[in-house]
Motif scaffolding. Structure first.
Motif, mmCIF file in Angstrom:
data_model
loop_
_atom_site.group_PDB
_atom_site.id
_atom_site.type_symbol
_atom_site.label_atom_id
_atom_site.label_comp_id
_atom_site.label_asym_id
_atom_site.label_seq_id
_atom_site.Cartn_x
_atom_site.Cartn_y
_atom_site.Cartn_z
ATOM 1 N N GLU A 1 0.851 -1.209 0.000
ATOM 2 C CA GLU A 1 0.000 0.000 0.000
ATOM 3 C C GLU A 1 0.881 1.252 0.000
ATOM 4 O O GLU A 1 0.557 2.235 -0.671
ATOM 5 N N LEU A 2 1.964 1.206 0.788
ATOM 6 C CA LEU A 2 2.858 2.368 0.849
ATOM 7 C C LEU A 2 3.546 2.608 -0.500
ATOM 8 O O LEU A 2 3.628 3.730 -0.984
ATOM 9 N N VAL A 3 4.024 1.508 -1.081
ATOM 10 C CA VAL A 3 4.725 1.614 -2.367
ATOM 11 C C VAL A 3 3.775 2.147 -3.444
ATOM 12 O O VAL A 3 4.135 3.051 -4.210
ATOM 13 N N ALA A 4 2.534 1.631 -3.449
ATOM 14 C CA ALA A 4 1.560 2.063 -4.467
ATOM 15 C C ALA A 4 1.246 3.557 -4.338
ATOM 16 O O ALA A 4 1.196 4.287 -5.336
ATOM 17 N N LYS A 5 1.066 3.995 -3.105
ATOM 18 C CA LYS A 5 0.755 5.408 -2.862
ATOM 19 C C LYS A 5 1.927 6.306 -3.288
ATOM 20 O O LYS A 5 1.744 7.338 -3.943
ATOM 21 N N ALA A 6 3.137 5.887 -2.916
ATOM 22 C CA ALA A 6 4.340 6.670 -3.263
ATOM 23 C C ALA A 6 4.528 6.730 -4.785
ATOM 24 O O ALA A 6 4.855 7.771 -5.341
ATOM 25 N N LYS A 7 4.284 5.600 -5.436
ATOM 26 C CA LYS A 7 4.405 5.532 -6.903
ATOM 27 C C LYS A 7 3.422 6.489 -7.568
ATOM 28 O O LYS A 7 3.746 7.170 -8.542
ATOM 29 N N GLU A 8 2.201 6.523 -7.012
ATOM 30 C CA GLU A 8 1.163 7.390 -7.569
ATOM 31 C C GLU A 8 1.586 8.860 -7.498
ATOM 32 O O GLU A 8 1.440 9.624 -8.456
ATOM 33 N N ILE A 9 2.142 9.234 -6.343
ATOM 34 C CA ILE A 9 2.609 10.620 -6.171
ATOM 35 C C ILE A 9 3.783 10.912 -7.104
ATOM 36 O O ILE A 9 3.834 11.936 -7.783
ATOM 37 N N TYR A 10 4.693 9.959 -7.173
ATOM 38 C CA TYR A 10 5.852 10.098 -8.059
ATOM 39 C C TYR A 10 5.415 10.275 -9.520
ATOM 40 O O TYR A 10 5.890 11.172 -10.225
ATOM 41 N N ASP A 11 4.497 9.428 -9.971
ATOM 42 C CA ASP A 11 4.028 9.501 -11.364
ATOM 43 C C ASP A 11 3.358 10.841 -11.672
ATOM 44 O O ASP A 11 3.455 11.351 -12.781
#
Ligand SMILES: [Zn+2]
Length: 462
Positions: free
Chosen positions: A380-390
């Protein structure tokens, strides 16, 4: 400059963090040539972008140009480079190092003039032979000095065996491309005197001794602007340009004033009106960062003489005719990059541990923000961070990093000078906010993810 800065530390950080690599390192390197790594390329681009903004975008009276590296060989005859662009060279008989005689003389406190002939140089060299030591092995046994031309020759377009008799040159400076296009620009755009032409590009010189990392290299990039004026306004425009260029280093690049200084040229070439350099206080001392010179009408007069073209300008405002005078601003990308890194390099002690940090002005920072998930193995943390990064990577240079602990990631981003680190943790999933950590103060702030873009835009714009 931070008192802890040494060239060893700068060179090591540049290599370790991917700013600057020696050229062809897997083959043992290639003397006096360097490559810019991932962050070096970003920094270089940011410096060039800032220069272009200051010299072209913000100026109604300056236009851009991108001329070719290769030019008609006559260009270099007209400019004086074929006959006079040379350094005095000697060889140590013991270790066979090739050394510049003017540098050797300078080391023992004797100033050698650029305009001296082989004979004059040899006379001084002989007279001081006992004092002068090889900088490599310490021996005092040298060959006679001879002038060595700095232009790099090529066989481009020449298919004969003995092309060295009739070479073309890789340009030794970018400004010649500006002079030869003066009339094209004047006739095709709406410029009127006074106006300038700016360009960024590679130049090549057969430097005998390469010293001080990327300070003096055989392949380098210049940022040059040539400003065409009427004879009677040359010095007024010159003073304006001097001020403009100084302000650029202080305001646009954020270089500390105390590390900059003006140096006046005492030995002017015969046609020059006045010449100053802006020097930077590198770890090896104050050295030239940029030249700001008033050149009279020498450049256009020479090209007029060699090409047979008339460069007389009809000044309708003043009701006068003249060959325009030129003032120039000439800076190196590599030298600027080195000055910026030296200026922002800082060592600090944090909780008993040392941290090295590059405190770039935000416009120069290679990476503007790095996004981390607190833990690598929580999807969940990785997905959220990826979303912000993208979301942010389409707006500015960002990095996603989930490698190692947070402390290690901070240290890495500090060393490449990233202004903001954004960490997604478990609270983020609940509250839709994120930890923003400031590179310089190391303070952490919670910011709502919806407000993050405005927050960063405002901070990065400062
Ligand atoms: Zn030697």
């Amino acid at each position: 400059m931070d008192k802890n800065v040494t060239m060893e530390k700068i060179v090591s950080l540049c290599k370790r963090r991917g700013f600057i690599f020696p050229s062809s390192e897997i083959y043992g390197g290639f003397s006096a040539i360097y490559d810019f790594g991932p962050y070096g390329a970003e920094l270089e681009n940011n410096i060039k972008k800032e220069w272009w903004k200051n010299m072209v975008q913000l100026r109604d009276d300056i236009v851009g140009l991108d001329s070719a590296i290769f030019m008609h060989p006559k260009v270099w005859e007209a400019s004086g480079h074929v006959a006079g662009f040379s350094d005095p060279l000697t060889e140590c008989r013991k270790c066979h190092s090739r050394l510049r005689v003017d540098h050797l003389l300078k080391d023992v406190g004797i100033a050698a003039d650029e305009k001296m002939s082989d004979e004059e140089i040899n006379k001084i060299f002989l007279k001081n032979k006992d004092k002068i030591k090889c900088t490599n092995c310490g021996a005092k046994d040298f060959t006679e000095a001879r002038k060595f031309n700095l232009l790099v020759k090529s066989n481009l377009g020449n298919f004969t065996e003995d092309w060295t008799k009739d070479p073309v040159y890789l340009r030794g400076e970018t400004c010649q491309g500006i002079y030869v296009n003066y009339k094209n620009v004047l006739d095709s755009s709406r410029v009127k005197i006074p106006f300038g032409i700016a360009q960024i590009g590679k130049a090549f010189r057969n430097e005998i001794t390469a010293r001080q990392f990327i300070f003096r290299t055989r392949e380098f990039e210049q940022m040059e602007m040539q400003y065409f004026t009427s004879p009677d306004e040359e010095m007024k425009e010159y003073e304006k340009l001097k001020k403009y260029r100084w302000d650029y280093y202080v305001k646009s690049l954020g270089i500390r004033k105390e590390n900059l200084s003006w140096k006046k040229h005492d030995n002017l070439v015969f046609y020059a009106k006045e010449a100053y350099d802006i020097e930077y206080n590198y770890p090896f001392g104050f050295k030239e960062l940029e030249g700001v010179h008033a050149r009279g009408n020498y450049d256009l007069s020479q090209h007029s003489k060699y090409s047979g073209q008339d460069f007389t300008y009809v000044d309708q405002l003043k009701g006068k005719k003249y060959v325009p005078h030129i003032i120039e601003s000439s800076a190196g990308v590599g030298r600027t990059l080195l000055a910026v890194i030296c200026d922002v390099y800082t060592e600090e002690e944090v909780n008993g541990e040392k941290r090295a940090v590059l405190k770039f002005k935000n416009n120069l920072a290679p990476i503007k923000a790095a996004v981390f998930p607190l833990l690598k193995n929580k999807t969940e943390l990785v997905a959220k961070a990826k979303e912000i990064y993208d979301n942010f990577k389409i707006k500015f240079m960002c990095e996603f990093d989930d490698n190692g602990n947070i402390g290690k990631r901070y240290r890495r981003q500090d060393e490449i000078g990233t202004p903001f680190c954004l960490t997604v943790d478990f609270d983020s999933l609940q509250n839709n906010d994120i930890t923003v950590r400031d590179r310089d103060t190391m303070k952490q702030e919670r910011v709502k993810i919806d407000e993050l873009e405005d927050y960063l835009k405002k901070k990065l714009g400062e």
